[in-house]
Design a protein around this motif. Structure first.
Motif, PDB file in Angstrom:
ATOM      1  N   GLN A 163      -3.635   8.838  -8.832  1.00  0.00           N
ATOM      2  CA  GLN A 163      -3.280   9.282 -10.185  1.00  0.00           C
ATOM      3  C   GLN A 163      -1.975   8.681 -10.690  1.00  0.00           C
ATOM      4  OE1 GLN A 163      -5.681  10.952 -11.704  1.00  0.00           O
ATOM      5  NE2 GLN A 163      -6.748  10.823  -9.725  1.00  0.00           N
ATOM      6  N   LEU A 164      -1.374   7.804  -9.934  1.00  0.00           N
ATOM      7  CA  LEU A 164      -0.111   7.183 -10.324  1.00  0.00           C
ATOM      8  C   LEU A 164      -0.273   6.407 -11.625  1.00  0.00           C
ATOM      9  CD1 LEU A 164       2.839   6.597  -9.266  1.00  0.00           C
ATOM     10  CD2 LEU A 164       1.896   4.470  -8.327  1.00  0.00           C
ATOM     11  N   THR A 165       0.655   6.621 -12.576  1.00  0.00           N
ATOM     12  CA  THR A 165       0.611   5.881 -13.841  1.00  0.00           C
ATOM     13  C   THR A 165       1.508   4.653 -13.758  1.00  0.00           C
ATOM     14  OG1 THR A 165       2.486   7.025 -14.863  1.00  0.00           O
ATOM     15  CG2 THR A 165       0.313   8.071 -15.072  1.00  0.00           C
ATOM     16  N   LEU A 166       1.291   3.717 -14.672  1.00  0.00           N
ATOM     17  CA  LEU A 166       2.117   2.521 -14.713  1.00  0.00           C
ATOM     18  C   LEU A 166       3.589   2.852 -14.940  1.00  0.00           C
ATOM     19  CD1 LEU A 166      -0.091  -0.009 -16.694  1.00  0.00           C
ATOM     20  CD2 LEU A 166       0.931  -0.408 -14.455  1.00  0.00           C
ATOM     21  N   THR A 167       3.842   3.813 -15.797  1.00  0.00           N
ATOM     22  CA  THR A 167       5.225   4.197 -16.087  1.00  0.00           C
ATOM     23  C   THR A 167       5.903   4.746 -14.840  1.00  0.00           C
ATOM     24  OG1 THR A 167       4.672   4.686 -18.389  1.00  0.00           O
ATOM     25  CG2 THR A 167       6.703   5.644 -17.524  1.00  0.00           C
ATOM     26  N   GLU A 168       5.208   5.641 -14.134  1.00  0.00           N
ATOM     27  CA  GLU A 168       5.767   6.204 -12.902  1.00  0.00           C
ATOM     28  C   GLU A 168       5.973   5.117 -11.853  1.00  0.00           C
ATOM     29  OE1 GLU A 168       3.574  10.585 -13.260  1.00  0.00           O
ATOM     30  OE2 GLU A 168       2.656   8.960 -12.111  1.00  0.00           O
ATOM     31  N   TYR A 169       5.017   4.203 -11.793  1.00  0.00           N
ATOM     32  CA  TYR A 169       5.113   3.130 -10.805  1.00  0.00           C
ATOM     33  C   TYR A 169       6.340   2.260 -11.055  1.00  0.00           C
ATOM     34  CZ  TYR A 169       3.855  -0.926  -7.995  1.00  0.00           C
ATOM     35  OH  TYR A 169       3.876  -1.944  -7.087  1.00  0.00           O
ATOM     36  N   ALA A 170       6.552   1.889 -12.312  1.00  0.00           N
ATOM     37  CA  ALA A 170       7.699   1.044 -12.648  1.00  0.00           C
ATOM     38  C   ALA A 170       9.013   1.731 -12.290  1.00  0.00           C
ATOM     39  CB  ALA A 170       7.665   0.692 -14.130  1.00  0.00           C
ATOM     40  N   LEU A 171       9.081   3.038 -12.489  1.00  0.00           N
ATOM     41  CA  LEU A 171      10.303   3.792 -12.187  1.00  0.00           C
ATOM     42  C   LEU A 171      10.578   3.862 -10.691  1.00  0.00           C
ATOM     43  CD1 LEU A 171       9.956   6.762 -14.705  1.00  0.00           C
ATOM     44  CD2 LEU A 171      11.605   4.889 -14.821  1.00  0.00           C
ATOM     45  N   ARG A 172       9.529   3.778  -9.884  1.00  0.00           N
ATOM     46  CA  ARG A 172       9.667   3.932  -8.430  1.00  0.00           C
ATOM     47  C   ARG A 172       9.496   2.629  -7.672  1.00  0.00           C
ATOM     48  NH1 ARG A 172       5.265   8.159  -6.922  1.00  0.00           N
ATOM     49  NH2 ARG A 172       5.972   7.517  -4.850  1.00  0.00           N
ATOM     50  N   LEU A 173       9.550   1.513  -8.353  1.00  0.00           N
ATOM     51  CA  LEU A 173       9.221   0.235  -7.740  1.00  0.00           C
ATOM     52  C   LEU A 173      10.142  -0.124  -6.577  1.00  0.00           C
ATOM     53  CD1 LEU A 173       7.279  -2.128  -7.835  1.00  0.00           C
ATOM     54  CD2 LEU A 173       8.741  -3.223  -9.527  1.00  0.00           C
ATOM     55  N   LYS A 174      11.346   0.454  -6.538  1.00  0.00           N
ATOM     56  CA  LYS A 174      12.277   0.127  -5.456  1.00  0.00           C
ATOM     57  C   LYS A 174      11.879   0.755  -4.130  1.00  0.00           C
ATOM     58  CE  LYS A 174      16.316  -0.734  -8.364  1.00  0.00           C
ATOM     59  NZ  LYS A 174      17.727  -0.352  -8.680  1.00  0.00           N
ATOM     60  N   GLU A 175      10.959   1.714  -4.158  1.00  0.00           N
ATOM     61  CA  GLU A 175      10.479   2.291  -2.904  1.00  0.00           C
ATOM     62  C   GLU A 175       9.712   1.227  -2.137  1.00  0.00           C
ATOM     63  OE1 GLU A 175       8.315   5.924  -3.519  1.00  0.00           O
ATOM     64  OE2 GLU A 175       9.669   6.575  -5.131  1.00  0.00           O
ATOM     65  N   GLU A 176       9.947   1.127  -0.832  1.00  0.00           N
ATOM     66  CA  GLU A 176       9.404   0.013  -0.046  1.00  0.00           C
ATOM     67  C   GLU A 176       7.887  -0.100  -0.142  1.00  0.00           C
ATOM     68  OE1 GLU A 176       9.366  -1.780   4.514  1.00  0.00           O
ATOM     69  OE2 GLU A 176      10.564  -0.007   4.027  1.00  0.00           O
ATOM     70  N   GLU A 177       7.170   1.010  -0.019  1.00  0.00           N
ATOM     71  CA  GLU A 177       5.709   0.948  -0.047  1.00  0.00           C
ATOM     72  C   GLU A 177       5.196   0.486  -1.399  1.00  0.00           C
ATOM     73  OE1 GLU A 177       1.847   3.606   1.323  1.00  0.00           O
ATOM     74  OE2 GLU A 177       3.813   4.544   1.154  1.00  0.00           O
ATOM     75  N   LEU A 178       5.858   0.920  -2.474  1.00  0.00           N
ATOM     76  CA  LEU A 178       5.445   0.504  -3.810  1.00  0.00           C
ATOM     77  C   LEU A 178       5.768  -0.960  -4.055  1.00  0.00           C
ATOM     78  CD1 LEU A 178       5.394   3.652  -3.998  1.00  0.00           C
ATOM     79  CD2 LEU A 178       5.892   3.368  -6.429  1.00  0.00           C
TER      80      LEU A 178
END
Length: 361
Positions: free
Chosen positions: A230-245
């Motif tokens: 259910q991850l959205t593009l906006t949420e993904y961009a905000l969390r991109l620094k997380e290693e798995e992302l």
């Protein structure tokens, strides 16, 4: 004056773009999972401000230019590559069918258009055992990119050359344009990974899965890699620094770079790489792609005609205008859209005849 509307049947939203003499008069978006229930209101959106000369409909895997009154079960299957009993379980396909059926009853000027595989400008050898060289909506994104390049640099359509990278909310496609014509493409289910889709499926993995379903084409992308469907593009961009992302991003990024490098080998005269799609509306993700692709050629993001409707709907509106002889008619002629022919099974060997018999096409 011609008034036309382009529809983009996206995995996340259906977008509507109305075009009249260089002016956008309709700019709307409806979630894909609501389209089947809201088909009537969507058609009312299209006709609310007056009659239209042509509506370019949700064409999926494409057809040669075909009027809605000529659409039967065979054509629905060729556009969706899903049999009737399964279509209702996939929101985007259920929405397509609902709109088509209602438009047919109302006798609206709705037509359907080709995908990349139907175009005579793509050599036959590039079509062998290929279906998804780019769906009709991805082709429409390329049409917008050609239009944009011609107007940005004040050149003729026949002088345009580019590689389009279309990174949508689910699928990623790369399309090559030379001399204002589409000459090759790598579709979303046949190439680079996307936000929701894993792209091309390893043949050995397909064998081990035993039974690949339509839903599997919408799996294996970034959201599945990180385990958050259910991850959205906006949420993904905000969390991109997380290693798995970050690791998941590199799956998409490197696949895009390899696909673009391959298409540049076919069109070395490409003036630029043009980015479009829902993902490219996220500044950080767009910046990452620009930086990575800049080693190959000049990169820029396509200039949109509308504020809300996605690029595919905008390109569809330009195509519709050309088909009715309006200002983009020279672009449509250059693309040879009216010469599109055949079905997605025409270049499949040695299984083509078996598939045509099985699906009665």
């Amino acid at each position: 004056m011609a008034r036309v509307v382009g529809i983009d049947p996206g995995s996340i939203s259906f977008d509507l773009c109305g075009w009249e003499q260089g002016r956008v008069f309709l700019d709307q978006s409806v979630p894909s999972d609501q389209v089947a229930d809201r088909a009537e209101s969507i058609l009312e959106m299209i006709t609310a401000s007056g009659p239209v000369d042509l509506i370019l409909g949700p064409s999926g895997y494409g057809l040669p230019v075909t009027d809605v009154q000529d659409i039967g079960e065979r054509e629905l299957f060729l556009m969706t590559l899903v049999e009737a009993r399964e279509r209702r379980d996939i929101p985007v396909l259920a929405g397509m069918e609902a709109l088509i059926n209602l438009a047919r009853v109302r006798r609206l000027p709705l037509c359907f258009t080709p995908a990349v595989v139907h175009l005579p400008t793509v050599p036959r050898w590039r079509k062998i055992n290929k279906i998804d060289l780019g769906t009709a909506d991805k082709l429409n994104c390329a049409i917008l990119a050609i239009y944009d390049q011609a107007h940005t640099y004040q050149i003729h359509y026949q002088d345009t050359a580019l590689i389009l990278v279309e990174v949508g909310g689910a699928f990623t496609s790369v399309i090559a344009v030379d001399q204002g014509q589409v000459v090759d493409g790598i579709g979303g289910s046949a190439g680079a990974a996307g936000f929701k889709s894993g792209g091309a499926l390893d043949g050995e993995l397909a064998y081990l899965l035993k039974s690949v379903q339509k839903r599997n084409l919408f799996e294996g992308g970034i959201t599945d890699i990180v385990g958050e469907p259910q991850l959205t593009l906006t949420e993904y961009a905000l969390r991109l620094k997380e290693e798995e992302l970050e690791q998941a991003w590199l799956v998409l990024e490197e696949a895009v770079v390899k696909a673009v490098a391959g298409e540049l080998a076919l069109v070395p005269t490409a003036k630029e790489i043009v980015l479009s799609g829902r993902l490219c509306r996220q500044p950080l993700l767009n910046e990452r792609l620009v930086r990575r692709l800049s080693c190959l050629a000049t990169v820029r993001t396509v200039n949109p005609l509308a504020r809300i409707a996605k690029e595919a709907a905008q390109g569809a509106a330009l195509l519709a205008a050309g088909l009715v002889g309006a200002e983009t008619a020279p672009l449509v002629e250059q693309l040879r859209i009216r010469e599109a022919s055949g079905t997605v099974f025409d270049h499949i060997v040695p299984w083509g005849d078996d598939l045509r018999r099985r699906y009665r096409v």
